[in-house]
Design a protein around this motif. Structure first.
Motif, PDB file in Angstrom:
ATOM      1  N   LEU A 336       0.832  -1.198   0.000  1.00 31.92           N
ATOM      2  CA  LEU A 336       0.000   0.000   0.000  1.00 31.92           C
ATOM      3  C   LEU A 336       0.867   1.248   0.000  1.00 31.92           C
ATOM      4  N   GLY A 337       1.887   1.277   0.832  1.00 32.33           N
ATOM      5  CA  GLY A 337       2.778   2.430   0.872  1.00 32.33           C
ATOM      6  C   GLY A 337       3.455   2.688  -0.460  1.00 32.33           C
ATOM      7  N   THR A 338       3.870   1.618  -1.132  1.00 34.79           N
ATOM      8  CA  THR A 338       4.491   1.773  -2.448  1.00 34.79           C
ATOM      9  C   THR A 338       3.532   2.419  -3.427  1.00 34.79           C
ATOM     10  N   ARG A 339       2.307   1.947  -3.429  1.00 30.62           N
ATOM     11  CA  ARG A 339       1.312   2.502  -4.351  1.00 30.62           C
ATOM     12  C   ARG A 339       0.928   3.931  -3.971  1.00 30.62           C
ATOM     13  N   LEU A 340       0.827   4.233  -2.675  1.00 31.89           N
ATOM     14  CA  LEU A 340       0.521   5.601  -2.262  1.00 31.89           C
ATOM     15  C   LEU A 340       1.594   6.569  -2.746  1.00 31.89           C
ATOM     16  N   ARG A 341       2.836   6.160  -2.669  1.00 23.80           N
ATOM     17  CA  ARG A 341       3.908   7.028  -3.167  1.00 23.80           C
ATOM     18  C   ARG A 341       3.774   7.274  -4.660  1.00 23.80           C
ATOM     19  N   GLU A 342       3.358   6.252  -5.407  1.00 21.73           N
ATOM     20  CA  GLU A 342       3.184   6.411  -6.854  1.00 21.73           C
ATOM     21  C   GLU A 342       2.097   7.435  -7.180  1.00 21.73           C
ATOM     22  N   HIS A 343       1.104   7.563  -6.307  1.00 21.95           N
ATOM     23  CA  HIS A 343      -0.053   8.419  -6.590  1.00 21.95           C
ATOM     24  C   HIS A 343       0.000   9.765  -5.863  1.00 21.95           C
ATOM     25  N   THR A 344       1.133  10.068  -5.251  1.00 18.44           N
ATOM     26  CA  THR A 344       1.285  11.370  -4.614  1.00 18.44           C
ATOM     27  C   THR A 344       1.202  12.470  -5.670  1.00 18.44           C
ATOM     28  N   ALA A 345       0.523  13.552  -5.334  1.00 16.04           N
ATOM     29  CA  ALA A 345       0.332  14.655  -6.276  1.00 16.04           C
ATOM     30  C   ALA A 345       1.592  15.517  -6.356  1.00 16.04           C
ATOM     31  N   THR A 346       1.800  16.123  -7.512  1.00 18.99           N
ATOM     32  CA  THR A 346       2.887  17.077  -7.680  1.00 18.99           C
ATOM     33  C   THR A 346       2.345  18.310  -8.393  1.00 18.99           C
ATOM     34  N   ALA A 347       3.156  19.357  -8.391  1.00 17.97           N
ATOM     35  CA  ALA A 347       2.810  20.577  -9.118  1.00 17.97           C
ATOM     36  C   ALA A 347       3.375  20.553 -10.532  1.00 17.97           C
ATOM     37  N   ALA A 348       3.743  19.386 -11.020  1.00 18.27           N
ATOM     38  CA  ALA A 348       4.204  19.231 -12.401  1.00 18.27           C
ATOM     39  C   ALA A 348       2.982  19.177 -13.304  1.00 18.27           C
ATOM     40  N   THR A 349       2.505  20.332 -13.720  1.00 22.56           N
ATOM     41  CA  THR A 349       1.223  20.436 -14.408  1.00 22.56           C
ATOM     42  C   THR A 349       1.362  20.851 -15.867  1.00 22.56           C
ATOM     43  N   GLY A 350       2.492  20.545 -16.470  1.00 29.58           N
ATOM     44  CA  GLY A 350       2.669  20.864 -17.880  1.00 29.58           C
ATOM     45  C   GLY A 350       2.705  22.350 -18.171  1.00 29.58           C
ATOM     46  N   GLY A 351       3.120  23.139 -17.193  1.00 27.92           N
ATOM     47  CA  GLY A 351       3.209  24.578 -17.384  1.00 27.92           C
ATOM     48  C   GLY A 351       2.009  25.360 -16.933  1.00 27.92           C
ATOM     49  N   ALA A 352       0.917  24.692 -16.562  1.00 27.87           N
ATOM     50  CA  ALA A 352      -0.273  25.407 -16.080  1.00 27.87           C
ATOM     51  C   ALA A 352       0.016  26.008 -14.707  1.00 27.87           C
ATOM     52  N   PRO A 353      -0.321  27.270 -14.478  1.00 24.10           N
ATOM     53  CA  PRO A 353      -0.114  27.874 -13.160  1.00 24.10           C
ATOM     54  C   PRO A 353      -0.875  27.130 -12.075  1.00 24.10           C
ATOM     55  N   VAL A 354      -0.281  27.070 -10.890  1.00 25.83           N
ATOM     56  CA  VAL A 354      -0.852  26.328  -9.772  1.00 25.83           C
ATOM     57  C   VAL A 354      -1.086  27.267  -8.595  1.00 25.83           C
ATOM     58  N   LEU A 355      -2.309  27.251  -8.071  1.00 22.97           N
ATOM     59  CA  LEU A 355      -2.662  27.945  -6.837  1.00 22.97           C
ATOM     60  C   LEU A 355      -3.049  26.899  -5.801  1.00 22.97           C
ATOM     61  N   VAL A 356      -2.457  26.975  -4.612  1.00 22.60           N
ATOM     62  CA  VAL A 356      -2.826  26.107  -3.497  1.00 22.60           C
ATOM     63  C   VAL A 356      -3.334  27.001  -2.373  1.00 22.60           C
ATOM     64  N   ALA A 357      -4.542  26.745  -1.899  1.00 19.74           N
ATOM     65  CA  ALA A 357      -5.132  27.482  -0.777  1.00 19.74           C
ATOM     66  C   ALA A 357      -5.227  26.540   0.418  1.00 19.74           C
ATOM     67  N   GLN A 358      -4.743  26.993   1.555  1.00 13.99           N
ATOM     68  CA  GLN A 358      -4.700  26.152   2.750  1.00 13.99           C
ATOM     69  C   GLN A 358      -5.217  26.919   3.950  1.00 13.99           C
ATOM     70  N   GLY A 359      -6.135  26.323   4.689  1.00 13.54           N
ATOM     71  CA  GLY A 359      -6.633  26.923   5.919  1.00 13.54           C
ATOM     72  C   GLY A 359      -5.698  26.649   7.083  1.00 13.54           C
ATOM     73  N   GLY A 360      -5.420  27.691   7.874  1.00 17.09           N
ATOM     74  CA  GLY A 360      -4.538  27.518   9.021  1.00 17.09           C
ATOM     75  C   GLY A 360      -5.158  26.713  10.145  1.00 17.09           C
ATOM     76  N   GLY A 361      -6.493  26.598  10.172  1.00 13.72           N
ATOM     77  CA  GLY A 361      -7.178  25.814  11.195  1.00 13.72           C
ATOM     78  C   GLY A 361      -7.671  24.478  10.689  1.00 13.72           C
ATOM     79  N   ASP A 362      -7.099  23.984   9.608  1.00 17.55           N
ATOM     80  CA  ASP A 362      -7.533  22.722   9.001  1.00 17.55           C
ATOM     81  C   ASP A 362      -7.051  21.553   9.847  1.00 17.55           C
ATOM     82  N   GLY A 363      -7.982  20.743  10.329  1.00 13.46           N
ATOM     83  CA  GLY A 363      -7.632  19.578  11.126  1.00 13.46           C
ATOM     84  C   GLY A 363      -7.597  18.281  10.350  1.00 13.46           C
ATOM     85  N   VAL A 364      -7.831  18.335   9.056  1.00 14.17           N
ATOM     86  CA  VAL A 364      -7.842  17.120   8.232  1.00 14.17           C
ATOM     87  C   VAL A 364      -6.636  17.089   7.300  1.00 14.17           C
TER      88      VAL A 364
END
Length: 425
Positions: A336-364
């Motif tokens: 499972l760990g091996t497969r989870l690593r394979e499916h980890t997300a990256t910001a390698a989006t073919g040149g498309a700009p990336v915005l990440v929004a994160q809440g400071g009080g996010d508990g999940v």
């Protein structure tokens, strides 16, 4: 480097977001799968002859269907529109909506059918309209949990009124389509991306709309993971689309550490169970028996039928997973760990700009996890913009008072007009 956005309000901190706060999403409609296999021939760029539209009668959310195509030898072309149903009920005022059924692929490339809902302004402006491709947060593994068959299409979405007011068209795929035999791609990157991209291609084939190739991907939580994968695979899988940007709200990114982090709280154990079951149905070497106590295995398997988007069901599932440690082995280990690593997300989006929004009080999706992922992506030479919203919770990111929907709309407008992005690394 992180851009910190001043807090507009101080929402109550909640440990578990999505889960008990995703209220009233079920009460599904009768989404019947097409009985005939799709036709493998045809294009997905808008030239194919689309099926006719069936109306839902008054008071119904989804009823009736029109099936197109006949069984042909060979695999069907993905992104081919099969059926269109007009939606009523929870379609927002001033909008029109449809459910689309189309051909797509599983994580491992097997043909299957997908579904999505589409919302457009009731009176769209002239010309081709840009597309917002929305990938939703976790609802469950069962078909009845999916948004297009739920009683509230836009529950736990962001900036839908703003998008419609600007003449944009929202295309929102389900992760599980009418084919009940197909594993749900829960945190399985290619499967999430295929159904999203094929939903966008099928929508372009619907003659009821004139859609531009210009597409901005928005995703939340699990859907943030899906959004990043969608942009990553778009150029090779669906080159007819022009991905102008990808916005990931509280995305699930570094999967092994994130899924490990969910093992303690009973409601988050449901999320671990979803991941274990989805990966086990996709990869035979991933087994429940390798990660779960013998007396808890049936309880873990039972959550496959429950919708975490429904507060009552979420509470019942959490209750079944209370008590001693359910998991005997960390998800980040073994097959499972091996497969989870394979499916980890990256910001390698073919040149498309990336915005990440994160809440400071996010508990999940913890802020420190998103920061660590962003630092690693920046160190790898990938560019992204990380905006943090102090004390905003996981579900709070979607609320107008957080400032995120307005910022998301403004950022999307800039991408669609070709303005340069403003990465923080």
């Amino acid at each position: 480097m992180t851009a910190t956005v001043p807090s507009r309000r101080r929402p109550a901190r909640i440990l578990l977001p999505a889960v008990l706060a995703l209220a009233a999403l079920v009460t599904p409609g009768p989404a019947a799968a097409p009985s005939a296999a799709p036709t493998p021939a045809g294009t997905t760029s808008g030239a194919q002859a689309g099926p006719s539209v069936t109306d839902s009668p008054a008071g119904a959310h989804l009823t009736g269907t029109h099936r197109a195509g006949t069984r042909q030898p060979g695999a069907p072309a993905p992104g081919r529109l099969l059926a269109v149903r007009r939606l009523s009920g929870s379609v927002p005022a001033g909008a029109q909506g449809w459910q689309l059924t189309f051909t797509t692929r599983t994580t491992t490339g097997q043909p299957t059918t997908g579904s999505a809902f589409v919302l457009a302004p009731a009176r769209p402006p002239a010309g081709e309209r840009p597309v917002i491709l929305w990938t939703h947060g976790t609802t469950g593994l069962a078909r009845r949990c999916e948004p297009s068959v739920s009683a509230d299409l836009t529950h736990k979405t962001a900036a839908v009124p703003q998008a419609l007011a600007r003449g944009w068209v929202l295309v929102a795929p389900d992760y599980r389509g009418p084919d009940g035999a197909t594993p749900v791609p829960y945190l399985l990157g290619p499967g999430e991306a295929y159904v999203a991209l094929d939903a966008a291609r099928a929508a372009r084939a619907f003659t009821g709309l004139r859609l531009s190739a210009d597409t901005v991907v928005w995703g939340y939580s699990q859907g943030g993971h899906a959004a990043l994968w969608t942009a990553r695979l778009a150029r090779s899988y669906a080159p007819v689309l022009r991905i102008r940007g990808v916005a990931a709200l509280a995305p699930v990114t570094a999967l092994p550490a994130q899924v490990d982090d969910w093992r303690t709280e009973p409601i988050e154990r449901v999320l671990v169970s979803y991941a274990l079951l989805a990966y086990g149905r996709t990869y035979p070497e991933v087994r429940v028996e390798d990660h779960v106590r013998a007396d808890a295995r049936e309880k873990v398997r039972a959550v496959a039928s429950g919708c975490i988007s429904d507060p009552a069901e979420a509470a019942r599932m959490a209750d079944t997973l209370r008590g001693p440690e359910v998991f005997t082995r960390a998800p980040s280990t073994g097959a499972l760990g091996t497969r989870l690593r394979e499916h980890t997300a990256t910001a390698a989006t073919g040149g498309a700009p990336v915005l990440v929004a994160q809440g400071g009080g996010d508990g999940v999706v913890r802020p420190d996890a998103t920061r660590a992922w962003a630092r690693a992506e920046c160190a790898a030479g990938r560019r992204l913009e990380l905006r943090e919203y102090p004390e905003v919770t996981h579900g709070g990111l979607l609320v107008d008072s957080s400032g995120v929907p307005a910022a998301l709309t403004e950022w999307t407008e800039a991408r669609l007009r070709g303005a340069p992005p403003t990465p923080t690394c």
